[in-house]
Design a protein around this motif. Structure first.
Motif, PDB file in Angstrom:
ATOM      1  N   GLY A  11       0.799  -1.220   0.000  1.00  0.00           N
ATOM      2  CA  GLY A  11       0.000   0.000   0.000  1.00  0.00           C
ATOM      3  C   GLY A  11       0.826   1.263   0.000  1.00  0.00           C
ATOM      4  N   GLY A  12       0.469   2.392   0.341  1.00  0.00           N
ATOM      5  CA  GLY A  12       1.234   3.616   0.157  1.00  0.00           C
ATOM      6  C   GLY A  12       2.442   3.758   1.034  1.00  0.00           C
ATOM      7  N   SER A  13       2.814   2.719   1.814  1.00  0.00           N
ATOM      8  CA  SER A  13       3.889   2.878   2.784  1.00  0.00           C
ATOM      9  C   SER A  13       5.254   2.451   2.257  1.00  0.00           C
ATOM     10  N   GLY A  14       5.353   2.027   1.011  1.00  0.00           N
ATOM     11  CA  GLY A  14       6.621   1.535   0.498  1.00  0.00           C
ATOM     12  C   GLY A  14       7.198   2.402  -0.588  1.00  0.00           C
ATOM     13  N   VAL A  15       8.453   2.121  -0.913  1.00  0.00           N
ATOM     14  CA  VAL A  15       9.162   2.810  -1.981  1.00  0.00           C
ATOM     15  C   VAL A  15       9.536   1.770  -3.031  1.00  0.00           C
ATOM     16  N   ILE A  16       9.327   2.093  -4.294  1.00  0.00           N
ATOM     17  CA  ILE A  16       9.638   1.155  -5.369  1.00  0.00           C
ATOM     18  C   ILE A  16      11.145   0.885  -5.409  1.00  0.00           C
ATOM     19  N   ASP A  17      11.497  -0.383  -5.409  1.00  0.00           N
ATOM     20  CA  ASP A  17      12.889  -0.799  -5.554  1.00  0.00           C
ATOM     21  C   ASP A  17      13.160  -0.942  -7.052  1.00  0.00           C
ATOM     22  N   THR A  18      13.655   0.129  -7.660  1.00  0.00           N
ATOM     23  CA  THR A  18      13.809   0.147  -9.124  1.00  0.00           C
ATOM     24  C   THR A  18      14.821  -0.892  -9.616  1.00  0.00           C
ATOM     25  N   LYS A  19      15.824  -1.160  -8.830  1.00  0.00           N
ATOM     26  CA  LYS A  19      16.820  -2.158  -9.242  1.00  0.00           C
ATOM     27  C   LYS A  19      16.171  -3.540  -9.323  1.00  0.00           C
ATOM     28  N   ARG A  20      15.415  -3.888  -8.311  1.00  0.00           N
ATOM     29  CA  ARG A  20      14.733  -5.179  -8.293  1.00  0.00           C
ATOM     30  C   ARG A  20      13.680  -5.248  -9.408  1.00  0.00           C
ATOM     31  N   LEU A  21      12.940  -4.169  -9.580  1.00  0.00           N
ATOM     32  CA  LEU A  21      11.905  -4.126 -10.616  1.00  0.00           C
ATOM     33  C   LEU A  21      12.520  -4.288 -12.000  1.00  0.00           C
ATOM     34  N   THR A  22      13.663  -3.667 -12.219  1.00  0.00           N
ATOM     35  CA  THR A  22      14.355  -3.786 -13.501  1.00  0.00           C
ATOM     36  C   THR A  22      14.813  -5.225 -13.734  1.00  0.00           C
ATOM     37  N   THR A  23      15.326  -5.859 -12.690  1.00  0.00           N
ATOM     38  CA  THR A  23      15.773  -7.247 -12.791  1.00  0.00           C
ATOM     39  C   THR A  23      14.631  -8.175 -13.194  1.00  0.00           C
ATOM     40  N   LEU A  24      13.432  -7.851 -12.716  1.00  0.00           N
ATOM     41  CA  LEU A  24      12.283  -8.742 -12.935  1.00  0.00           C
ATOM     42  C   LEU A  24      11.503  -8.448 -14.213  1.00  0.00           C
ATOM     43  N   ARG A  25      11.897  -7.415 -14.961  1.00  0.00           N
ATOM     44  CA  ARG A  25      11.139  -7.058 -16.169  1.00  0.00           C
ATOM     45  C   ARG A  25      10.904  -8.243 -17.113  1.00  0.00           C
ATOM     46  N   PRO A  26      11.926  -8.995 -17.496  1.00  0.00           N
ATOM     47  CA  PRO A  26      11.684 -10.133 -18.398  1.00  0.00           C
ATOM     48  C   PRO A  26      10.756 -11.184 -17.776  1.00  0.00           C
ATOM     49  N   SER A  27      10.878 -11.367 -16.470  1.00  0.00           N
ATOM     50  CA  SER A  27      10.033 -12.344 -15.775  1.00  0.00           C
ATOM     51  C   SER A  27       8.574 -11.939 -15.832  1.00  0.00           C
ATOM     52  N   PHE A  28       8.305 -10.656 -15.608  1.00  0.00           N
ATOM     53  CA  PHE A  28       6.921 -10.195 -15.623  1.00  0.00           C
ATOM     54  C   PHE A  28       6.282 -10.373 -17.002  1.00  0.00           C
ATOM     55  N   LEU A  29       7.077 -10.226 -18.043  1.00  0.00           N
ATOM     56  CA  LEU A  29       6.538 -10.401 -19.397  1.00  0.00           C
ATOM     57  C   LEU A  29       6.093 -11.848 -19.619  1.00  0.00           C
ATOM     58  N   VAL A  30       6.946 -12.787 -19.259  1.00  0.00           N
ATOM     59  CA  VAL A  30       6.614 -14.205 -19.442  1.00  0.00           C
ATOM     60  C   VAL A  30       5.460 -14.608 -18.522  1.00  0.00           C
ATOM     61  N   LEU A  31       5.468 -14.103 -17.288  1.00  0.00           N
ATOM     62  CA  LEU A  31       4.396 -14.440 -16.360  1.00  0.00           C
ATOM     63  C   LEU A  31       3.058 -13.857 -16.809  1.00  0.00           C
ATOM     64  N   SER A  32       3.095 -12.694 -17.438  1.00  0.00           N
ATOM     65  CA  SER A  32       1.849 -12.112 -17.947  1.00  0.00           C
ATOM     66  C   SER A  32       1.248 -13.017 -19.022  1.00  0.00           C
ATOM     67  N   GLN A  33       2.098 -13.616 -19.844  1.00  0.00           N
ATOM     68  CA  GLN A  33       1.626 -14.530 -20.891  1.00  0.00           C
ATOM     69  C   GLN A  33       1.132 -15.840 -20.285  1.00  0.00           C
ATOM     70  N   LEU A  34       1.809 -16.291 -19.242  1.00  0.00           N
ATOM     71  CA  LEU A  34       1.448 -17.552 -18.608  1.00  0.00           C
ATOM     72  C   LEU A  34       0.110 -17.456 -17.871  1.00  0.00           C
ATOM     73  N   LEU A  35      -0.206 -16.255 -17.355  1.00  0.00           N
ATOM     74  CA  LEU A  35      -1.447 -16.069 -16.601  1.00  0.00           C
ATOM     75  C   LEU A  35      -2.602 -15.586 -17.463  1.00  0.00           C
ATOM     76  N   ASP A  36      -2.376 -15.449 -18.763  1.00  0.00           N
ATOM     77  CA  ASP A  36      -3.451 -15.084 -19.677  1.00  0.00           C
ATOM     78  C   ASP A  36      -4.056 -16.374 -20.255  1.00  0.00           C
ATOM     79  N   PHE A  37      -5.148 -16.233 -21.001  1.00  0.00           N
ATOM     80  CA  PHE A  37      -5.776 -17.405 -21.605  1.00  0.00           C
ATOM     81  C   PHE A  37      -4.742 -18.149 -22.454  1.00  0.00           C
ATOM     82  N   PRO A  38      -4.529 -19.431 -22.196  1.00  0.00           N
ATOM     83  CA  PRO A  38      -3.468 -20.171 -22.901  1.00  0.00           C
ATOM     84  C   PRO A  38      -3.770 -20.381 -24.382  1.00  0.00           C
ATOM     85  N   GLU A  39      -2.818 -19.988 -25.212  1.00  0.00           N
ATOM     86  CA  GLU A  39      -2.960 -20.182 -26.660  1.00  0.00           C
ATOM     87  C   GLU A  39      -1.783 -20.939 -27.253  1.00  0.00           C
ATOM     88  N   GLU A  40      -0.726 -21.112 -26.473  1.00  0.00           N
ATOM     89  CA  GLU A  40       0.443 -21.850 -26.943  1.00  0.00           C
ATOM     90  C   GLU A  40       0.417 -23.257 -26.360  1.00  0.00           C
TER      91      GLU A  40
END
Length: 199
Positions: free
Chosen positions: A10-39
């Protein structure tokens, strides 16, 4: 089973940009995995390569492997049963709090503005609070080195609230791979927010 305590982003935290940057590729694949499966295949090799080492990686791979053992038709049926035909569970993160009320429209509009502020325009008619869309935004948004990155706290707040409520409503489906993946995605999101130090 890990805690799903609600108050981690909630509003009590600060974004950890280094960690968020590290996870960018992961979030892309996870977004596809959690969407309606087509592959027909689940991107296990890609997840193994891009997810940073840790408990979340182990757990995500565990549940992704369970999905990989199923046929495409089975995954599609499971996804439809959980998220499209089930009135208890939805991947639309603001629905739990606002249903179809006017307040929800305001939040959806704010998310749209946030996406556009960081260079992302939705090409599909998907609503802005759809969990895979939000994860994809974290992967492709041009928020790096932007002084307005603190505005991402709004997105994290919506994700926190929505994933918490989803998991609460999905208790009877707790062993389903999709639900477990969402639990671990929530933990990944939590790792991107640092608690403010109180003086």
């Amino acid at each position: 089973m890990r805690s799903t305590k609600k108050t981690f982003m909630g509003g009590s935290g600060v974004i950890d940009t280094k960690r968020l940057t590290t996870l960018r590729p992961s979030f892309l694949v996870l977004s596809q995995l959690l969407d309606f499966p087509e592959e027909s295949t689940v991107p296990l090799a890609e997840l193994t390569e891009i997810l940073p080492a840790g408990h979340e990686k182990t757990m995500i791979l565990t549940w992704a492997e369970k999905l990989a053992q199923q046929s495409l038709q089975t995954r599609q049926e499971q996804f439809t049963h959980l998220f499209e035909l089930n009135k208890q569970i939805t991947l639309y993160c603001t629905y739990y709090r606002f249903k179809d009320g006017k307040e929800r429209g305001v939040v959806l509009a704010k998310l749209k503005m946030l996406y556009e502020m960081f260079g992302v325009t939705l090409e599909q008619a998907e609503l802005t609070d759809y969990l895979p869309v939000m994860l994809e935004f974290l992967a492709v948004g041009q928020w790096q080195a932007d002084p307005r990155i603190a505005d991402l706290q709004f997105l994290f707040s919506v994700l926190e609230d929505g994933t918490y409520e989803l998991l609460q409503h999905a208790k009877e489906y707790a062993t389903e791979p999709y639900i477990q993946l969402i639990r671990e995605v929530r933990n990944l999101l939590k790792s991107c927010v640092k608690e403010k130090v109180r003086i």
